[in-house]
Scaffold this motif. Structure first.
Motif: not given
Length: 525
Positions: A107, A122-123, A126, A148-149, A151-152, A154-155
């Motif tokens: 997170k 997160a984008d 990643v 991978e993502k 949510d905004d 969290t990866i």
């Protein structure tokens, strides 16, 4: 978490090494810091630091060289950082591992903003990890199976195997960079950086200087950690490679401090009331690796490699090149790295023996060819290379020294066809990390870091670096195999001696992860 054992052991190993070797010295009575009138409430208005090297470009996609240099933290924040041997959270708010030991959920903090006002989410993380994997410049990203993502903020990262310390090493190599800002850059941040760290870049001239200004909008504010303080408003790093110029710069006040002063100069500053000295062992030693590329004479000729090692007088190097400010190695790894076995210090390790060197040479296929020693051309490397060259020529081994600037050296580092021997300062917090980075035949397109493909060694390393396989027996097995086949020769661990002028107002500075004093986090009065 499964990494707790790694953290505890690494913390103890590094703390012990630092306790043995960190010193701060100067005259018994230091003058009043009359030149420190620009210090207000412990913050210095301007500080100029001399260094022997920075990065050749400020692009966040770099090799491992100098990644732990104190200057890096001024520009780029990371997901995690190493402090006192433990990986702790910086831009990451939390991370946890699943029962499988390889699936990690990370997170990210909600308030990371760069100097252009971009919020890093997160984008961006990643993208950074995927781009690092694609560029293949740092072996720690080779251990990532997928990212991978979620949510905004969290990866999810899946590591290929449950390798001791691999996750920590990976996240400490993830810089917080906005994808949009990077892709909008005309030179990939080579000279103009959109910074996520506590400073913004005002000017960078490769090979010359880096000028920074403290951010008033830094997302992380003031850190409670003394090693992460930013107690300087305006900061300049000046690159000074010539030894005599280092002394002139310090004595003349052109620089307020110097990160790694040549050992030959230290008698001018030790016990001198005008200067303070902070010394610590470098985390990584200097090693000589032999090419594994079939085009080079050293690649397949074990007797030639052993002749070369026995021809080198390491004690002579310590006394002449480093003025006694270094210690001999007994493996390509140093004693500060997790997994190092102290019993190796008592073993025979390529002792200096001219007759044995000549004996191995006579059994080799060497026919007088000119061998190439590749090295960086800054700091003590030229003198080190020249000294090794003279030892080899004394036993009948013809060789030339190929000194390169940092950019060209970095570009040639993993190309075993470019050298017979290469001088490298490689390392990492764990012994298996270094072995994996240098000897894993699957780490690079051409094989291992020297273009060698030794499947037996690779499998031994894979066995030793897992949580279950990280045992003394397995570690010792790899050490013995490397020594028997002489793929590399651990030479010396230098002492980093950092010097500051007492009239700068500096009274102390913490030691960074690579052994150098972090003058930006120093105390001023």
């Amino acid at each position: 978490m499964k990494s707790n054992r790694f953290k505890r052991l690494l913390s103890m190993v590094l703390a012990a090494a630092m306790a043995l070797s960190i010193t701060a010295c100067g005259g018994k009575e230091k003058p009043d810091p009359a030149g420190a009138s620009d210090v207000t409430d412990g913050v210095k208005e301007s500080l100029t630091i001399g260094v022997t090297a920075l990065w050749p470009t400020l692009c966040p996609f770099q090799g491992a060289n100098n990644q732990w240099g104190p200057f890096v933290r001024t520009i780029y924040d990371r997901l995690g950082i190493f402090q006192d041997g433990e990986c702790v959270k910086q831009a990451a708010e939390s991370w946890e591992v699943a029962e499988d030991g390889v699936t990690w959920t990370i997170k990210i903090r909600d308030n990371i903003v760069d100097t252009a006002g971009n919020k890093i989410i997160a984008d961006d993380v990643v993208w950074y990890i995927q781009e690092s994997i694609a560029r293949g410049l740092k072996p720690q990203f080779n251990k990532v199976a997928s990212v991978e993502k979620v949510d905004d903020l969290t990866i999810q990262v899946v590591m290929k195997t449950d390798v001791v310390g691999s996750f920590e090493l990976m996240i400490s190599s993830v810089y917080m960079v906005s994808k949009a800002a990077f892709e909008a850059s005309s030179d990939e941040f080579a000279t103009t950086v959109v910074s996520s760290g506590p400073y913004k870049v005002l000017e960078f001239v490769p090979g010359s200087h880096l000028t920074l200004e403290k951010r008033s909008d830094y997302w992380n504010g003031v850190s409670d950690d003394s090693t992460m303080q930013c107690n300087v408003e305006h900061l300049t790093y000046n690159i000074i490679t010539e030894t005599s110029q280092q002394q002139i710069a310090l004595e003349g006040g052109t620089v307020d401090a110097f990160e790694n002063v040549a050992s030959s100069l230290m008698s001018n500053f030790e016990n001198n009331p005008n200067f303070g000295v902070i010394s610590a062992p470098q985390m990584n030693g200097i090693q000589m690796y032999f090419s594994g590329d079939a085009s080079r004479p050293t690649a397949e000729d074990e007797n030639l490699r052993k002749a070369i090692c026995h021809a080198i007088d390491v004690d002579g190097i310590i006394n002449t090149v480093y003025e006694g400010k270094a210690e001999a190695m007994h493996d390509p790894t140093s004693r500060s790295q997790l997994g190092y076995l102290e019993k190796w210090n008592e073993e025979e390790y390529f002792s200096y023996d001219v007759e044995k060197a000549k004996e191995y040479l006579s059994k080799s296929g060497y026919n007088g060819e000119e061998l190439s020693i590749m090295s960086m051309g800054n700091g003590t490397y030229p003198r080190l290379g020249q000294t090794i060259q003279s030892y080899l020529m004394a036993v009948g081994i013809n060789c030339k020294l190929n000194l390169l600037d940092q950019a060209l050296f970095s570009a040639s580092l993993f190309d075993g066809s470019q050298y017979d021997m290469i001088l490298v300062q490689a390392g990492g917090p764990t012994i298996t990390n270094l072995w994996g980075n240098r000897f894993d035949m699957n780490a690079y397109a051409g094989g291992d870091a020297t273009a060698r493909r030794d499947e037996t060694l690779t499998n031994m390393i894979y066995n030793a670096w897992t949580q279950a396989g990280f045992t003394e027996e397995n570690i010792d097995e790899v050490h013995t195999y490397l020594k028997d086949h002489c793929y590399a020769y651990g030479l010396i661990v230098p002492t980093i001696s950092c010097v500051y002028r007492t009239d700068s107002g500096m009274v102390n500075a913490p030691v960074s992860n690579n052994g150098a004093a972090d003058f930006v986090a120093a105390q001023f009065q």
